[in-house]
Design a protein around this motif. Structure first.
Motif, PDB file in Angstrom:
ATOM      1  N   GLU A   1      -9.468  32.409 -20.510  1.00  0.00           N
ATOM      2  CA  GLU A   1      -9.259  31.258 -21.387  1.00  0.00           C
ATOM      3  C   GLU A   1      -8.194  30.299 -20.865  1.00  0.00           C
ATOM      4  O   GLU A   1      -8.104  29.159 -21.338  1.00  0.00           O
ATOM      5  N   ILE A   2      -7.380  30.757 -19.906  1.00  0.00           N
ATOM      6  CA  ILE A   2      -6.320  29.883 -19.393  1.00  0.00           C
ATOM      7  C   ILE A   2      -6.564  29.466 -17.944  1.00  0.00           C
ATOM      8  O   ILE A   2      -5.740  28.773 -17.342  1.00  0.00           O
ATOM      9  N   ILE A   3      -7.683  29.887 -17.371  1.00  0.00           N
ATOM     10  CA  ILE A   3      -8.026  29.517 -15.996  1.00  0.00           C
ATOM     11  C   ILE A   3      -8.895  28.269 -16.010  1.00  0.00           C
ATOM     12  O   ILE A   3      -9.855  28.180 -16.770  1.00  0.00           O
ATOM     13  N   ARG A   4      -8.525  27.311 -15.176  1.00  0.00           N
ATOM     14  CA  ARG A   4      -9.351  26.111 -15.067  1.00  0.00           C
ATOM     15  C   ARG A   4      -9.150  25.478 -13.691  1.00  0.00           C
ATOM     16  O   ARG A   4      -8.249  25.861 -12.929  1.00  0.00           O
ATOM     17  N   GLU A   5      -9.987  24.523 -13.366  1.00  0.00           N
ATOM     18  CA  GLU A   5      -9.851  23.818 -12.088  1.00  0.00           C
ATOM     19  C   GLU A   5      -8.545  23.032 -12.068  1.00  0.00           C
ATOM     20  O   GLU A   5      -8.194  22.368 -13.042  1.00  0.00           O
ATOM     21  N   ASN A   6      -7.834  23.118 -10.946  1.00  0.00           N
ATOM     22  CA  ASN A   6      -6.522  22.464 -10.819  1.00  0.00           C
ATOM     23  C   ASN A   6      -5.580  22.923 -11.923  1.00  0.00           C
ATOM     24  O   ASN A   6      -4.790  22.145 -12.455  1.00  0.00           O
ATOM     25  N   GLY A   7      -5.652  24.204 -12.251  1.00  0.00           N
ATOM     26  CA  GLY A   7      -4.885  24.733 -13.361  1.00  0.00           C
ATOM     27  C   GLY A   7      -3.420  24.968 -13.062  1.00  0.00           C
ATOM     28  O   GLY A   7      -2.974  24.936 -11.912  1.00  0.00           O
ATOM     29  N   PHE A   8      -2.684  25.228 -14.129  1.00  0.00           N
ATOM     30  CA  PHE A   8      -1.242  25.470 -14.014  1.00  0.00           C
ATOM     31  C   PHE A   8      -0.872  26.573 -15.003  1.00  0.00           C
ATOM     32  O   PHE A   8      -0.981  26.392 -16.216  1.00  0.00           O
TER      33      PHE A   8
END
Length: 234
Positions: free
Chosen positions: A77-84
């Motif tokens: 749920e907290i992983i995304r493209e160009n994530g932080f």
């Protein structure tokens, strides 16, 4: 779990989350909060100041919410493209944790990862110290930090830990998907986590003190990521 203090409770009530009970001081008069309580059709229990003192064991400001157990999110749920993402390596101080949550929410961090064992978790003090930011911040609790780091790497994240013997933190690029690791207040980042990392970052120190408070170090690192990304239009 109990949430107390006007800011924390206001944030929680705004999110219309599951609330088991509301306790109010008999003289409580905050119109904004009372309006939200009425909107959610909650029936508060009115207590004396001393009764609330016993219930909350902190600066409750006349309001306490019983919200049940805190709900952690799954890592995906907290992983995304160009994530932080920010990872906390066995942080122990609840006030540090609350301050870091507040900074992460303000800076737009996607989520925080904490270990299940030997670590601070989300409790009433953390909720209060974060001034309600914990309501809006996604927090993930994992069994093993090193396995989690490997998983993040497979998802395209670059891992940067903070330590005294690394390179200048501002010389590292954070333009790709990034996970910043903040270490324990006394021992710093563990050797296994450091070895699993792509970069080790140091914040220059020129005074007699050779280390910073964990929440201060986290704030510096987080806003360096924000600065670089804003500069590059990310």
């Amino acid at each position: 779990m109990l949430v107390y203090g006007k800011n924390s409770c206001y944030e929680y009530l705004q999110n219309e989350s599951s609330i088991k009970k509301v306790y109010l001081d008999r003289n409580f008069s905050d119109d904004k909060i009372i309006s939200l309580i009425d909107k959610l059709k909650l029936n508060p229990y009115f207590l004396t100041r001393s009764e609330l003192d016993i219930l909350a064991n902190g600066n409750h400001q006349g309001i306490v919410l019983d919200i049940g157990d805190y709900k952690y999110v799954d890592i995906d749920e907290i992983i995304r493209e160009n994530g932080f993402i920010v990872m906390l390596d066995h942080l122990e101080d609840t006030h540090n944790f609350g301050a870091i949550i507040r900074t992460c929410e303000a800076a737009g961090v996607d989520g925080i990862i904490i270990p299940k064992d030997r670590s601070v978790s989300v409790n009433s003090t953390v909720m209060k110290t974060s001034s309600g930011a914990a309501v809006d911040m996604k927090i993930c609790m994992v069994t093993n930090l090193n396995q989690t780091i490997k998983y993040l790497k497979d998802k395209g994240y670059w891992i940067t830990t903070t330590d005294m013997d690394g390179q200048n933190y501002s010389d590292i690029s954070y333009l790709e998907s990034t996970c910043i690791v903040i270490g324990n207040e006394g021992h710093g980042v563990s050797n296994l986590v450091k070895k699993s990392s792509d970069f080790v970052a140091s914040i220059p120190m020129v005074g007699k003190i050779n280390s910073l408070n964990a929440s201060v170090a986290a704030g510096i690192m987080i806003y360096e990521v924000v600065r670089q990304r804003n500069k590059n239009g990310i």
